[in-house]
Design a protein around this motif. Structure first.
Motif, PDB file in Angstrom:
ATOM      1  N   LEU A   1      -3.978   9.727   0.870  1.00 58.69           N
ATOM      2  CA  LEU A   1      -2.854  10.436   0.457  1.00 58.69           C
ATOM      3  C   LEU A   1      -2.902  10.527  -0.967  1.00 58.69           C
ATOM      4  O   LEU A   1      -2.517  11.641  -1.588  1.00 58.69           O
ATOM      5  N   ILE A   2      -3.052   9.307  -1.462  1.00 59.35           N
ATOM      6  CA  ILE A   2      -3.379   9.432  -2.989  1.00 59.35           C
ATOM      7  C   ILE A   2      -4.429  10.278  -3.507  1.00 59.35           C
ATOM      8  O   ILE A   2      -4.235  11.042  -4.486  1.00 59.35           O
TER       9      ILE A   2
ATOM     10  N   GLU B   1      -3.396   5.381   3.137  1.00 60.51           N
ATOM     11  CA  GLU B   1      -2.376   5.519   2.097  1.00 60.51           C
ATOM     12  C   GLU B   1      -3.558   5.819   0.798  1.00 60.51           C
ATOM     13  O   GLU B   1      -2.902   6.837   0.139  1.00 60.51           O
TER      14      GLU B   1
ATOM     15  N   ASP C   1       0.803  -1.037   0.089  1.00 59.44           N
ATOM     16  CA  ASP C   1       0.020   0.133   0.067  1.00 59.44           C
ATOM     17  C   ASP C   1       0.662   1.164  -0.252  1.00 59.44           C
ATOM     18  O   ASP C   1       0.616   2.199  -0.646  1.00 59.44           O
TER      19      ASP C   1
ATOM     20  N   ARG D   1       1.275   4.327  -3.114  1.00 55.52           N
ATOM     21  CA  ARG D   1       1.363   5.927  -2.955  1.00 55.52           C
ATOM     22  C   ARG D   1       2.577   6.236  -3.462  1.00 55.52           C
ATOM     23  O   ARG D   1       2.419   7.369  -3.816  1.00 55.52           O
TER      24      ARG D   1
ATOM     25  N   GLU E   1       2.575   9.263  -6.332  1.00 52.50           N
ATOM     26  CA  GLU E   1       3.303  10.500  -6.104  1.00 52.50           C
ATOM     27  C   GLU E   1       4.186  11.071  -7.162  1.00 52.50           C
ATOM     28  O   GLU E   1       4.139  12.255  -7.668  1.00 52.50           O
TER      29      GLU E   1
END
Length: 284
Positions: free
Chosen positions: A241-242, A238, A157, A161, A165
């Motif tokens: 955050l994505i 995660e 995971d 992410r 990024e």
């Protein structure tokens, strides 16, 4: 993957020897058909977890906690890597047998390392070059060296992410063994599927569908005792955050019509009411 319309013949790429198999599965003459290799494959990356191939070895020996100076941890590090790379090879072989030009890229071997469990270094140029060359990189959760702990487990995971990024994919799909994210363990008869989760500027997430008022209860997510990477909790963190990057994330059950829609990118503009899964989006 869209194999195109020029030929329906499947050309396998797993020519490695197996017990009881005397010959490769494809005829080399099949590769004279250049049409097979002018197909515009979708550009994507596969990242898989360890499942039963690694979590138990890691948790028994404490690899995720670090301490390479301890013989048990060092032995567990080796045992975990044998297990997860074995699984990676089997997945790559399965893809290759379906004519998908996949390349196994174990994070430890590709220079991934951490510092206090956060990604410290990763050779993403290798992943990018593989994609540009027409291959499908296949990464996985792995045991890696850690600057402060000595070693730890790098979750698939977290890898997703980090890749998101830097590579900025159009969307990300997490395939699971349940329909999506529930407000409590899905084995609970009162569990409710969370259809949409919104992520705000500071990274906090909240349930949009169904409405919190209709649920009348708090979200409770558990982690299996043997899971050294945080289970669904890490997955949601995660994914949030994505999503904060403006990339939609779909968490959906594998091998269903719902996962097929997600993988084909059919949900980017409109999510049908009958689609079963969880979408995590940035709340603009």
């Amino acid at each position: 993957m869209n194999l195109g319309s020029c030929s329906n013949k499947l050309i396998g790429m797993d020519w490695s020897k197996r017990d009881g198999v005397s010959d490769i599965s494809s005829s080399l003459a099949d590769f004279d058909d250049q049409c097979q290799f002018t197909v515009d494959f979708s550009r994507f990356v596969v990242v898989h977890g360890a499942g039963s191939f690694g979590h138990f070895q890691a948790s028994k020996s404490g690899v995720h906690k670090g301490g390479l100076n301890q013989p048990l941890v060092k032995a567990g590090f080796v045992a975990t890597r044998i297990s997860v790379t074995t699984l990676n090879l089997e997945i790559v072989r399965a893809l290759a047998r379906e004519g998908i030009p996949s390349i196994g890229m174990p994070p430890y071997s590709c220079g991934w390392s951490t510092s206090e469990r956060n990604v410290a270094s990763a050779d993403l140029s290798g992943v990018a070059k593989a994609i540009d060359s027409g291959f499908i990189p296949v990464l996985h959760g792995d045991a890696v060296l850690d600057d402060s702990l000595g070693c730890t487990i790098l979750s698939g995971d977290v890898i997703i992410r980090h890749l998101a990024e830097h590579l900025r994919p159009e969307y990300v799909v997490f395939l699971t063994d349940v329909l999506g994210v529930y407000d409590r363990p899905p084995t609970d008869p009162n569990a409710v599927l969370l259809r949409e989760i919104a992520v705000d500027e500071d990274g906090k997430w909240s349930v949009v569908k169904p409405t919190p008022q209709s649920m009348n209860k708090q979200v409770e997510i558990t982690v299996a005792a043997h899971d050294t990477t945080g289970g669904m909790v890490t997955k949601i963190s995660e994914a949030a955050l994505i999503a904060k990057l403006g990339i939609d994330v779909y968490i959906v059950k594998a091998a269903t019509s719902h996962s097929l829609k997600a993988l084909k990118g059919e949900l980017r503009h409109n999510i049908p009411d009958d689609w079963l899964g969880t979408v995590i989006r940035f709340s603009r």
